[in-house]
Design a protein around this motif. Sequence first.
Motif, PDB file in Angstrom:
ATOM      1  N   VAL A   1       0.837  -1.203   0.000  1.00 60.81           N
ATOM      2  CA  VAL A   1       0.000   0.000   0.000  1.00 60.81           C
ATOM      3  C   VAL A   1       0.875   1.257   0.000  1.00 60.81           C
ATOM      4  O   VAL A   1       0.597   2.231  -0.715  1.00 60.81           O
ATOM      5  CB  VAL A   1      -0.951   0.005   1.211  1.00 60.81           C
ATOM      6  N   LEU A   2       1.943   1.229   0.801  1.00 59.08           N
ATOM      7  CA  LEU A   2       2.867   2.369   0.825  1.00 59.08           C
ATOM      8  C   LEU A   2       3.527   2.569  -0.548  1.00 59.08           C
ATOM      9  O   LEU A   2       3.695   3.709  -1.015  1.00 59.08           O
ATOM     10  CB  LEU A   2       3.939   2.145   1.895  1.00 59.08           C
ATOM     11  N   THR A   3       3.909   1.438  -1.173  1.00 59.31           N
ATOM     12  CA  THR A   3       4.521   1.518  -2.508  1.00 59.31           C
ATOM     13  C   THR A   3       3.558   2.134  -3.513  1.00 59.31           C
ATOM     14  O   THR A   3       3.936   2.979  -4.329  1.00 59.31           O
ATOM     15  CB  THR A   3       4.939   0.118  -2.989  1.00 59.31           C
ATOM     16  N   LEU A   4       2.284   1.715  -3.438  1.00 61.50           N
ATOM     17  CA  LEU A   4       1.273   2.262  -4.344  1.00 61.50           C
ATOM     18  C   LEU A   4       1.066   3.758  -4.120  1.00 61.50           C
ATOM     19  O   LEU A   4       0.864   4.514  -5.071  1.00 61.50           O
ATOM     20  CB  LEU A   4      -0.055   1.517  -4.163  1.00 61.50           C
ATOM     21  N   GLN A   5       1.131   4.180  -2.851  1.00 59.34           N
ATOM     22  CA  GLN A   5       0.964   5.595  -2.559  1.00 59.34           C
ATOM     23  C   GLN A   5       2.120   6.409  -3.150  1.00 59.34           C
ATOM     24  O   GLN A   5       1.924   7.496  -3.694  1.00 59.34           O
ATOM     25  CB  GLN A   5       0.890   5.811  -1.046  1.00 59.34           C
ATOM     26  N   GLU A   6       3.332   5.840  -3.056  1.00 61.25           N
ATOM     27  CA  GLU A   6       4.497   6.501  -3.645  1.00 61.25           C
ATOM     28  C   GLU A   6       4.365   6.582  -5.161  1.00 61.25           C
ATOM     29  O   GLU A   6       4.698   7.607  -5.779  1.00 61.25           O
ATOM     30  CB  GLU A   6       5.775   5.736  -3.273  1.00 61.25           C
ATOM     31  N   MET A   7       3.873   5.494  -5.768  1.00 65.35           N
ATOM     32  CA  MET A   7       3.655   5.498  -7.219  1.00 65.35           C
ATOM     33  C   MET A   7       2.623   6.551  -7.614  1.00 65.35           C
ATOM     34  O   MET A   7       2.775   7.249  -8.623  1.00 65.35           O
ATOM     35  CB  MET A   7       3.193   4.119  -7.692  1.00 65.35           C
ATOM     36  N   LEU A   8       1.574   6.655  -6.791  1.00 71.25           N
ATOM     37  CA  LEU A   8       0.523   7.632  -7.072  1.00 71.25           C
ATOM     38  C   LEU A   8       1.070   9.058  -6.985  1.00 71.25           C
ATOM     39  O   LEU A   8       0.766   9.910  -7.831  1.00 71.25           O
ATOM     40  CB  LEU A   8      -0.631   7.449  -6.083  1.00 71.25           C
ATOM     41  N   ASN A   9       1.896   9.300  -5.968  1.00 70.56           N
ATOM     42  CA  ASN A   9       2.518  10.627  -5.822  1.00 70.56           C
ATOM     43  C   ASN A   9       3.430  10.936  -7.010  1.00 70.56           C
ATOM     44  O   ASN A   9       3.459  12.063  -7.511  1.00 70.56           O
ATOM     45  CB  ASN A   9       3.314  10.693  -4.522  1.00 70.56           C
ATOM     46  N   SER A  10       4.175   9.897  -7.446  1.00 71.35           N
ATOM     47  CA  SER A  10       5.074  10.076  -8.584  1.00 71.35           C
ATOM     48  C   SER A  10       4.284  10.363  -9.861  1.00 71.35           C
ATOM     49  O   SER A  10       4.660  11.230 -10.658  1.00 71.35           O
ATOM     50  CB  SER A  10       5.935   8.818  -8.778  1.00 71.35           C
ATOM     51  N   LEU A  11       3.180   9.644 -10.046  1.00 71.83           N
ATOM     52  CA  LEU A  11       2.322   9.876 -11.211  1.00 71.83           C
ATOM     53  C   LEU A  11       1.791  11.301 -11.226  1.00 71.83           C
ATOM     54  O   LEU A  11       1.793  11.972 -12.262  1.00 71.83           O
ATOM     55  CB  LEU A  11       1.150   8.885 -11.197  1.00 71.83           C
ATOM     56  N   ASP A  12       1.332  11.753 -10.075  1.00 71.77           N
ATOM     57  CA  ASP A  12       0.783  13.104  -9.975  1.00 71.77           C
ATOM     58  C   ASP A  12       1.847  14.144 -10.320  1.00 71.77           C
ATOM     59  O   ASP A  12       1.593  15.100 -11.073  1.00 71.77           O
ATOM     60  CB  ASP A  12       0.249  13.331  -8.562  1.00 71.77           C
ATOM     61  N   PHE A  13       3.055  13.946  -9.780  1.00 71.42           N
ATOM     62  CA  PHE A  13       4.147  14.889 -10.040  1.00 71.42           C
ATOM     63  C   PHE A  13       4.533  14.901 -11.522  1.00 71.42           C
ATOM     64  O   PHE A  13       4.693  15.965 -12.142  1.00 71.42           O
ATOM     65  CB  PHE A  13       5.366  14.518  -9.190  1.00 71.42           C
ATOM     66  N   LYS A  14       4.667  13.693 -12.102  1.00 69.22           N
ATOM     67  CA  LYS A  14       5.105  13.603 -13.494  1.00 69.22           C
ATOM     68  C   LYS A  14       4.029  14.100 -14.450  1.00 69.22           C
ATOM     69  O   LYS A  14       4.348  14.644 -15.521  1.00 69.22           O
ATOM     70  CB  LYS A  14       5.501  12.160 -13.815  1.00 69.22           C
ATOM     71  N   ARG A  15       2.751  13.933 -14.104  1.00 70.18           N
ATOM     72  CA  ARG A  15       1.675  14.479 -14.938  1.00 70.18           C
ATOM     73  C   ARG A  15       1.764  16.004 -14.987  1.00 70.18           C
ATOM     74  O   ARG A  15       1.641  16.621 -16.039  1.00 70.18           O
ATOM     75  CB  ARG A  15       0.316  14.055 -14.385  1.00 70.18           C
ATOM     76  N   LYS A  16       1.950  16.603 -13.808  1.00 67.29           N
ATOM     77  CA  LYS A  16       2.068  18.065 -13.750  1.00 67.29           C
ATOM     78  C   LYS A  16       3.309  18.537 -14.498  1.00 67.29           C
ATOM     79  O   LYS A  16       3.294  19.580 -15.163  1.00 67.29           O
ATOM     80  CB  LYS A  16       2.115  18.524 -12.295  1.00 67.29           C
ATOM     81  N   GLU A  17       4.383  17.757 -14.380  1.00 69.33           N
ATOM     82  CA  GLU A  17       5.620  18.102 -15.078  1.00 69.33           C
ATOM     83  C   GLU A  17       5.417  18.040 -16.595  1.00 69.33           C
ATOM     84  O   GLU A  17       5.846  18.943 -17.334  1.00 69.33           O
ATOM     85  CB  GLU A  17       6.726  17.129 -14.663  1.00 69.33           C
ATOM     86  N   ALA A  18       4.743  16.972 -17.060  1.00 70.68           N
ATOM     87  CA  ALA A  18       4.468  16.826 -18.493  1.00 70.68           C
ATOM     88  C   ALA A  18       3.556  17.936 -18.994  1.00 70.68           C
ATOM     89  O   ALA A  18       3.744  18.477 -20.088  1.00 70.68           O
ATOM     90  CB  ALA A  18       3.846  15.460 -18.765  1.00 70.68           C
ATOM     91  N   LEU A  19       2.567  18.289 -18.182  1.00 68.67           N
ATOM     92  CA  LEU A  19       1.659  19.377 -18.558  1.00 68.67           C
ATOM     93  C   LEU A  19       2.408  20.697 -18.672  1.00 68.67           C
ATOM     94  O   LEU A  19       2.168  21.495 -19.582  1.00 68.67           O
ATOM     95  CB  LEU A  19       0.537  19.502 -17.522  1.00 68.67           C
ATOM     96  N   GLY A  20       3.353  20.908 -17.755  1.00 67.92           N
ATOM     97  CA  GLY A  20       4.168  22.121 -17.813  1.00 67.92           C
ATOM     98  C   GLY A  20       5.008  22.172 -19.083  1.00 67.92           C
ATOM     99  O   GLY A  20       5.135  23.227 -19.717  1.00 67.92           O
TER     100      GLY A  20
END
Length: 261
Positions: A195-214
Amino acid sequence: MSQWNQVQQLEIKFLEQVDQFYDDNFPMEIRHLLAQWIENQDWEAASNNETMATILLQNLLIQLDDQLGRVSKEKNLLLIHNLKRIRKVLQGKFHGNPMHVAVVISNCLREERRILAAANMPVQGPLEKSLQSSSVSERQRNVEHKVAAIKNSVQITEQDTKYLEDLQDEFDYRYKTIQMMDQGDKNNALMSQEVLTLQEMLNSLDFKRKEALGKLTQIVSETDLLMSSMLVEELQDWKRRQQVACIGGPLHSGLDQLQNW
């Protein structure tokens, strides 16, 4: 004669253009030492094929190691130092994104061909020279560089998006796997770690999505700026050349380059 040999025979004004874009994109030392090998590879195809790009990057590093072995026997300390530094930079810069090196080298080879073509154009007459001022030539070179830079950014962003899709697929699979497990299995320590690993993946996805959008926002902004500040001006200049042609001036009817930009 190889393309690189032709480049080295150019006049100084064209060599300065070559030096300018290699300074910002790819080590010229590697282009020189591996000239024939680089020209024999299909970097254009590799820029859209991750497996092919990975193999080419590995082979590039192998070729570089062979050169290191050769210069080591010659005891060329400065060249050994530079090649080791360049190898380290290349591996660090492109290891996680091999298609990027294919894009960069493909763009460099294309830019070389453009400069060679410009150098081989017939000498213009006095009237044509008077119509094509140095400021126009400089503007056209700026357009070329900016178009190439935008295309490079688009290709890199496409690769980033593909990586995001792969990361999303992995997250979805692992999340569904947890959902299908029995309640008893969900309470153990291993599950808590997952569950912790999935939360980290989710945080990474959110960050990289915003980065790609930028990055996408930046590309759109740069494209709009290029259109408004340069391409529109270039089109107006083309219209003026047509007007001059109508009253007996030289005919500049080609729109191919402008359409390509």
